[in-house]
Design a protein around this motif. Structure first.
Motif, mmCIF file in Angstrom:
data_model
loop_
_atom_site.group_PDB
_atom_site.id
_atom_site.type_symbol
_atom_site.label_atom_id
_atom_site.label_comp_id
_atom_site.label_asym_id
_atom_site.label_seq_id
_atom_site.Cartn_x
_atom_site.Cartn_y
_atom_site.Cartn_z
ATOM 1 N N ASP A 1 0.796 -1.229 0.000
ATOM 2 C CA ASP A 1 0.000 0.000 0.000
ATOM 3 C C ASP A 1 0.826 1.275 0.000
ATOM 4 N N TYR A 2 1.994 1.265 0.624
ATOM 5 C CA TYR A 2 2.709 2.517 0.837
ATOM 6 C C TYR A 2 4.107 2.590 0.229
ATOM 7 N N LEU A 3 4.891 1.559 0.364
ATOM 8 C CA LEU A 3 6.279 1.632 -0.084
ATOM 9 C C LEU A 3 6.386 1.789 -1.600
ATOM 10 N N THR A 4 5.525 1.113 -2.329
ATOM 11 C CA THR A 4 5.564 1.249 -3.785
ATOM 12 C C THR A 4 5.214 2.671 -4.216
ATOM 13 N N ASP A 5 4.275 3.299 -3.504
ATOM 14 C CA ASP A 5 3.911 4.682 -3.839
ATOM 15 C C ASP A 5 5.053 5.640 -3.512
ATOM 16 N N PHE A 6 5.745 5.399 -2.414
ATOM 17 C CA PHE A 6 6.884 6.238 -2.060
ATOM 18 C C PHE A 6 7.974 6.152 -3.121
ATOM 19 N N ALA B 1 7.623 5.288 -6.284
ATOM 20 C CA ALA B 1 7.169 5.531 -7.659
ATOM 21 C C ALA B 1 7.859 6.740 -8.284
ATOM 22 N N VAL B 2 7.826 7.873 -7.603
ATOM 23 C CA VAL B 2 8.440 9.083 -8.168
ATOM 24 C C VAL B 2 9.955 8.934 -8.303
ATOM 25 N N PRO B 3 10.678 8.464 -7.276
ATOM 26 C CA PRO B 3 12.122 8.320 -7.466
ATOM 27 C C PRO B 3 12.505 7.394 -8.616
ATOM 28 N N VAL B 4 11.808 6.277 -8.777
ATOM 29 C CA VAL B 4 12.157 5.330 -9.845
ATOM 30 C C VAL B 4 11.833 5.922 -11.214
ATOM 31 N N ILE B 5 10.628 6.442 -11.384
ATOM 32 C CA ILE B 5 10.221 6.992 -12.684
ATOM 33 C C ILE B 5 11.068 8.209 -13.044
ATOM 34 N N THR B 6 11.306 9.083 -12.068
ATOM 35 C CA THR B 6 12.070 10.294 -12.325
ATOM 36 C C THR B 6 13.539 9.982 -12.583
ATOM 37 N N ASN B 7 14.075 8.964 -11.927
ATOM 38 C CA ASN B 7 15.460 8.567 -12.176
ATOM 39 C C ASN B 7 15.627 8.060 -13.608
ATOM 40 N N SER C 1 15.809 20.081 -12.128
ATOM 41 C CA SER C 1 15.486 21.272 -11.341
ATOM 42 C C SER C 1 14.319 20.959 -10.402
ATOM 43 N N PRO C 2 14.127 21.784 -9.375
ATOM 44 C CA PRO C 2 12.957 21.584 -8.497
ATOM 45 C C PRO C 2 11.649 21.617 -9.282
ATOM 46 N N LEU C 3 11.572 22.457 -10.297
ATOM 47 C CA LEU C 3 10.358 22.540 -11.114
ATOM 48 C C LEU C 3 10.105 21.229 -11.866
ATOM 49 N N GLN C 4 11.159 20.632 -12.400
ATOM 50 C CA GLN C 4 10.995 19.367 -13.124
ATOM 51 C C GLN C 4 10.538 18.249 -12.190
ATOM 52 N N VAL C 5 11.110 18.191 -10.996
ATOM 53 C CA VAL C 5 10.706 17.156 -10.036
ATOM 54 C C VAL C 5 9.270 17.409 -9.574
ATOM 55 N N THR C 6 8.923 18.657 -9.342
ATOM 56 C CA THR C 6 7.545 19.003 -8.957
ATOM 57 C C THR C 6 6.570 18.601 -10.060
ATOM 58 N N PHE C 7 6.940 18.856 -11.307
ATOM 59 C CA PHE C 7 6.105 18.448 -12.435
ATOM 60 C C PHE C 7 5.863 16.940 -12.414
ATOM 61 N N MET C 8 6.922 16.170 -12.169
ATOM 62 C CA MET C 8 6.776 14.713 -12.134
ATOM 63 C C MET C 8 5.835 14.269 -11.015
ATOM 64 N N VAL C 9 5.947 14.895 -9.843
ATOM 65 C CA VAL C 9 5.065 14.556 -8.723
ATOM 66 C C VAL C 9 3.614 14.846 -9.103
ATOM 67 N N ILE C 10 3.366 16.014 -9.672
ATOM 68 C CA ILE C 10 1.996 16.389 -10.066
ATOM 69 C C ILE C 10 1.488 15.462 -11.161
ATOM 70 N N TYR C 11 2.315 15.201 -12.151
ATOM 71 C CA TYR C 11 1.924 14.335 -13.273
ATOM 72 C C TYR C 11 1.559 12.932 -12.792
ATOM 73 N N LEU D 1 0.419 12.105 -0.969
ATOM 74 C CA LEU D 1 1.396 12.515 0.040
ATOM 75 C C LEU D 1 2.690 11.715 -0.102
ATOM 76 N N LEU D 2 2.568 10.409 -0.353
ATOM 77 C CA LEU D 2 3.750 9.566 -0.536
ATOM 78 C C LEU D 2 4.493 9.920 -1.825
ATOM 79 N N TYR D 3 3.773 10.296 -2.881
ATOM 80 C CA TYR D 3 4.437 10.758 -4.108
ATOM 81 C C TYR D 3 5.240 12.025 -3.816
#
Length: 125
Positions: free
Chosen positions: A34-39, A41-47, A66-76, A100-102
């Motif tokens: 429920d939680y670890l995969t969501d946490f 998700a963003v680091p793996v996809i963004t990496n 950049s912070p904007l690019q990482v923020t975009f990935m979280v929102i997306y 929240l976990l993303y």
């Protein structure tokens, strides 16, 4: 290529693989599922995105997002997995804890993983 050898990226992929196996065996581990995969998700996809940028677009191992690019990935990722997919498929459910976990995963990626390759090497020696 070293971007894909980041230990946190490998750990995230192994967590996903372990969760996938437990789902196939019909024995999911609740908190991991429920939680670890969501946490992770963003680091793996963004990496993976960072690797693509470094190898094919920018062609520079010192490049970081950049912070904007990482923020975009979280929102997306949040809109995709917690907004769109639950509306079009019964397999997915929307959960704001996941968002929240993303966000936490995005912060983890930006501050821990998003480093130039040369800097990672210097830290190890």
């Amino acid at each position: 290529m070293k971007t894909l050898l980041n230990p946190w990226f490998i750990a995230g992929c192994l967590v996903w693989l372990m969760i996938k196996i437990t789902r196939i065996l019909d024995a999911p581990v609740t908190y991991l599922n429920d939680y670890l995969t969501d946490f992770f998700a963003v680091p793996v996809i963004t990496n993976i995105g960072l690797w693509l940028q470094r190898v094919f677009i920018i062609k520079n191992n010192y490049y970081v997002l950049s912070p904007l690019q990482v923020t975009f990935m979280v929102i997306y990722i949040s809109l995709l997995f917690e907004g769109l997919l639950p509306r079009i498929s019964k397999i997915y459910t929307a959960d704001w804890v996941d968002v929240l976990l993303y966000c936490m995963g995005g912060l983890f990626f930006y501050f821990i993983m998003n480093k130039p390759i040369a800097m990672v090497r210097k830290l190890k020696t």
